[in-house]
Design a protein around this motif. Structure first.
Motif, PDB file in Angstrom:
ATOM      1  N   ALA A   1       0.856  -1.180   0.000  1.00  6.78           N
ATOM      2  CA  ALA A   1       0.000   0.000   0.000  1.00  6.78           C
ATOM      3  C   ALA A   1       0.896   1.235   0.000  1.00  6.78           C
ATOM      4  O   ALA A   1       1.661   1.461   0.939  1.00  6.78           O
ATOM      5  N   LEU A   2       0.822   2.020  -1.060  1.00  5.02           N
ATOM      6  CA  LEU A   2       1.731   3.156  -1.223  1.00  5.02           C
ATOM      7  C   LEU A   2       1.345   4.341  -0.358  1.00  5.02           C
ATOM      8  O   LEU A   2       0.168   4.617  -0.147  1.00  5.02           O
ATOM      9  N   GLN A   3       2.359   5.043   0.114  1.00  2.32           N
ATOM     10  CA  GLN A   3       2.166   6.266   0.877  1.00  2.32           C
ATOM     11  C   GLN A   3       2.933   7.398   0.213  1.00  2.32           C
ATOM     12  O   GLN A   3       3.950   7.171  -0.446  1.00  2.32           O
ATOM     13  N   ASN A   4       2.440   8.597   0.401  1.00  2.87           N
ATOM     14  CA  ASN A   4       3.016   9.766  -0.252  1.00  2.87           C
ATOM     15  C   ASN A   4       4.524   9.858  -0.018  1.00  2.87           C
ATOM     16  O   ASN A   4       4.998   9.749   1.104  1.00  2.87           O
ATOM     17  N   GLY A   5       5.274  10.034  -1.116  1.00  2.00           N
ATOM     18  CA  GLY A   5       6.718  10.221  -1.023  1.00  2.00           C
ATOM     19  C   GLY A   5       7.541   8.957  -1.136  1.00  2.00           C
ATOM     20  O   GLY A   5       8.771   9.028  -1.186  1.00  2.00           O
ATOM     21  N   GLU A   6       6.898   7.784  -1.196  1.00  2.00           N
ATOM     22  CA  GLU A   6       7.654   6.540  -1.267  1.00  2.00           C
ATOM     23  C   GLU A   6       8.282   6.357  -2.649  1.00  2.00           C
ATOM     24  O   GLU A   6       7.736   6.806  -3.656  1.00  2.00           O
ATOM     25  N   ASN A   7       9.422   5.664  -2.658  1.00  2.14           N
ATOM     26  CA  ASN A   7      10.163   5.434  -3.893  1.00  2.14           C
ATOM     27  C   ASN A   7      10.082   3.972  -4.305  1.00  2.14           C
ATOM     28  O   ASN A   7      10.366   3.078  -3.505  1.00  2.14           O
TER      29      ASN A   7
ATOM     30  N   ASN B   1       1.188  11.872  -3.698  1.00  2.00           N
ATOM     31  CA  ASN B   1      -0.262  11.976  -3.506  1.00  2.00           C
ATOM     32  C   ASN B   1      -0.517  12.998  -2.415  1.00  2.00           C
ATOM     33  O   ASN B   1      -0.645  12.652  -1.234  1.00  2.00           O
ATOM     34  N   ALA B   2      -0.576  14.266  -2.800  1.00  2.00           N
ATOM     35  CA  ALA B   2      -0.776  15.342  -1.832  1.00  2.00           C
ATOM     36  C   ALA B   2      -2.101  15.209  -1.110  1.00  2.00           C
ATOM     37  O   ALA B   2      -2.229  15.566   0.061  1.00  2.00           O
ATOM     38  N   ASP B   3      -3.108  14.678  -1.792  1.00  2.00           N
ATOM     39  CA  ASP B   3      -4.425  14.536  -1.174  1.00  2.00           C
ATOM     40  C   ASP B   3      -4.386  13.594   0.016  1.00  2.00           C
ATOM     41  O   ASP B   3      -5.152  13.729   0.960  1.00  2.00           O
TER      42      ASP B   3
END
Length: 236
Positions: free
Chosen positions: A76-82, A94-96
């Motif tokens: 599950a991806l989170q904002n800023g992950e590479n 994902n700024a939202d």
């Protein structure tokens, strides 16, 4: 809208908006993100996006898919992950997700045994990964905001007896880390109770006073017991 920023050796290549449910990544030209590099498999990975959440799944690639340096099968991806695929890097933005609550409660435990039912961030990384994998599995299986109508839990014991908890999420986690943790999931075919952590005693949650297996379909009026707290499951 969430997006992926593709780079190679630190140099920007292209930006992709996650504007459809499934986006494929691979060396074959038919992929949404086409990476023409021998370190990348023909069909390497896919990104599945539901509402404001995105999940990456490796498609049995030869060299694997890595997120923040760790090899994954589903994540599950989170904002800023590479994401690293071969010699290329995809940054998930994902700024939202920073501004609004996630549709999937991946790392939050609702404590029905504590007065006020506070939501506390779970420090146990094993539990966090388990919940994240459940969310990814649900997404891969086609979980979405459609399906059964609204439901709620009515507390029948403990410090919050009589209080109600609306099940507004696709995934709602309940329990006490180290004792027992379960998740109620909303799928197109109905609601299910899934065991996340059976605790050191390896005791499963109860539905109508009977221990369940790893997952159990829920019906209107069922009585759930997680971490010693009884809750009535009610369809609205």
């Amino acid at each position: 809208m969430a997006k992926l920023i593709l780079s190679f050796n630190g140099d920007f290549v292209k930006e992709y908006e996650l504007n459809k449910e499934i986006l494929t990544i691979g060396r074959k030209s038919g992929n949404d993100i086409h990476i023409d590099n021998l370190a990348v498999s023909g069909n390497h990975a896919k990104i599945l996006t539901i509402l404001n959440d995105s999940f990456i799944e490796d498609l049995d690639s030869t060299n694997g898919t890595y997120v923040n340096g760790e090899k994954i099968s589903k994540h599950a991806l989170q904002n800023g992950e590479n994401i690293v695929i071969g010699k290329h890097e995809l940054k998930y933005e994902n700024a939202d997700a920073e501004d609004s609550e996630s549709e999937f409660e991946k790392t939050m435990i609702i404590r029905p045994d504590t007065k006020g039912m506070p939501e506390t961030e779970e420090a146990d990384k094993g539990i966090e990964k388990s919940i994240g994998k459940i969310a990814a599995d649900l997404a891969t299986a086609g979980g979405s905001s459609s399906g059964p109508g609204a439901a709620k839990l009515k507390l029948m014991s403990g410090a919050n007896t009589g209080k109600e908890l609306q099940l507004t999420k696709i995934l709602t986690t309940l329990g006490k880390p180290g004792v027992q943790v379960a998740a109620i999931t909303r799928r197109p075919k109905g609601y299910f109770l899934i065991v996340v952590d059976a605790g050191k005693d390896n005791k499963m949650p109860l539905v109508n006073d009977v221990e369940i297996s790893k997952q159990h379909p829920l019906s209107d009026g069922d009585v759930i017991e997680v971490a010693g707290v009884k809750m009535g499951f009610l369809l609205s």
